[in-house]
Write a protein that holds these residues in place. Structure first.
Motif, PDB file in Angstrom:
ATOM      1  N   ASP A  53      -3.987  -0.685  -1.452  1.00 45.03           N
ATOM      2  CA  ASP A  53      -4.653   0.186  -0.472  1.00 45.03           C
ATOM      3  C   ASP A  53      -6.088  -0.284  -0.237  1.00 45.03           C
ATOM      4  OD1 ASP A  53      -2.403   1.828  -0.634  1.00 45.03           O
ATOM      5  OD2 ASP A  53      -3.429   3.448  -1.698  1.00 45.03           O
ATOM      6  N   SER A  69      -0.872  -6.866   3.211  1.00 48.29           N
ATOM      7  CA  SER A  69      -0.391  -5.558   2.762  1.00 48.29           C
ATOM      8  C   SER A  69      -0.278  -4.645   3.983  1.00 48.29           C
ATOM      9  CB  SER A  69      -1.352  -4.950   1.737  1.00 48.29           C
ATOM     10  OG  SER A  69      -0.802  -3.778   1.178  1.00 48.29           O
ATOM     11  N   SER A 109       0.895  -1.156   0.000  1.00 50.19           N
ATOM     12  CA  SER A 109       0.000   0.000   0.000  1.00 50.19           C
ATOM     13  C   SER A 109       0.931   1.203   0.000  1.00 50.19           C
ATOM     14  CB  SER A 109      -0.871   0.025   1.256  1.00 50.19           C
ATOM     15  OG  SER A 109      -1.774  -1.048   1.251  1.00 50.19           O
ATOM     16  N   THR A 124      -3.663   0.852   5.507  1.00 47.95           N
ATOM     17  CA  THR A 124      -3.552   2.227   5.001  1.00 47.95           C
ATOM     18  C   THR A 124      -3.644   3.301   6.079  1.00 47.95           C
ATOM     19  OG1 THR A 124      -5.895   2.252   4.409  1.00 47.95           O
ATOM     20  CG2 THR A 124      -4.337   1.666   2.677  1.00 47.95           C
ATOM     21  N   PRO A 146       0.398   2.626   7.869  1.00 46.76           N
ATOM     22  CA  PRO A 146       1.234   1.779   7.013  1.00 46.76           C
ATOM     23  C   PRO A 146       2.577   1.383   7.617  1.00 46.76           C
ATOM     24  CG  PRO A 146       1.169   4.018   6.169  1.00 46.76           C
ATOM     25  CD  PRO A 146       0.180   3.953   7.293  1.00 46.76           C
TER      26      PRO A 146
END
Length: 146
Positions: free
Chosen positions: A73, A126, A64, A129, A132
């Motif tokens: 994201d 990931s 992301s 968002t 992060p």
């Protein structure tokens, strides 16, 4: 069973190429894998391969981005339990249904239950968002019933 080459979540507008990534000895020793800095997804090739005869979890990871839009994201912001994830392989497509979306602290992810062997499970990892640098988002999915 065949290597994944693409990943789509239509409901979230995700459509990315998936490339193989073999963790290095240093990655394994540190229990930390950082995929290349691209918009692509990366299949952790030393784990499971998607398909009916899968004997392990299939892992796909990607970044992301902070300050700009990126496909991964949307795993934090636009993906929900019940969404369909389509994994494209060299032999066709496989549909999975999102079972859960969770967040994990980056420093504790390596001890998480996501690393337990679960045949036919798909895990997508990931950065989260909203944080992060401190958290990961983890999407768990299982094959759709036919």
């Amino acid at each position: 069973m065949a290597a994944p080459i693409g990943l789509t979540v239509e409901a979230a507008g995700i459509d990315v190429a998936v490339l193989p990534l073999i963790p290095t000895g240093a990655d394994i020793a540190s229990q930390s894998i950082v995929p290349p800095f691209t918009d692509d997804g990366y299949w952790l090739a030393s784990y499971g391969t998607p398909g009916d005869a899968s004997t392990n979890t299939t892992y796909i990871t990607g970044h992301s981005w902070e300050g700009r839009e990126a496909p991964f994201d949307r795993f934090s912001t636009d993906t929900e339990a019940g969404d369909t994830i389509t994994v494209t392989t060299g032999t066709g497509t496989l549909d999975y249904v999102v079972d859960s979306i969770t967040t994990h602290d980056k420093d504790s992810l390596k001890a998480s239950e996501i690393w337990n062997i679960v045949p036919n499970r798909l895990i997508i990892i990931s950065c989260y968002t909203e944080d992060p640098w401190g958290k990961n988002v983890v999407v768990s999915a299982f094959p759709a019933s036919n």
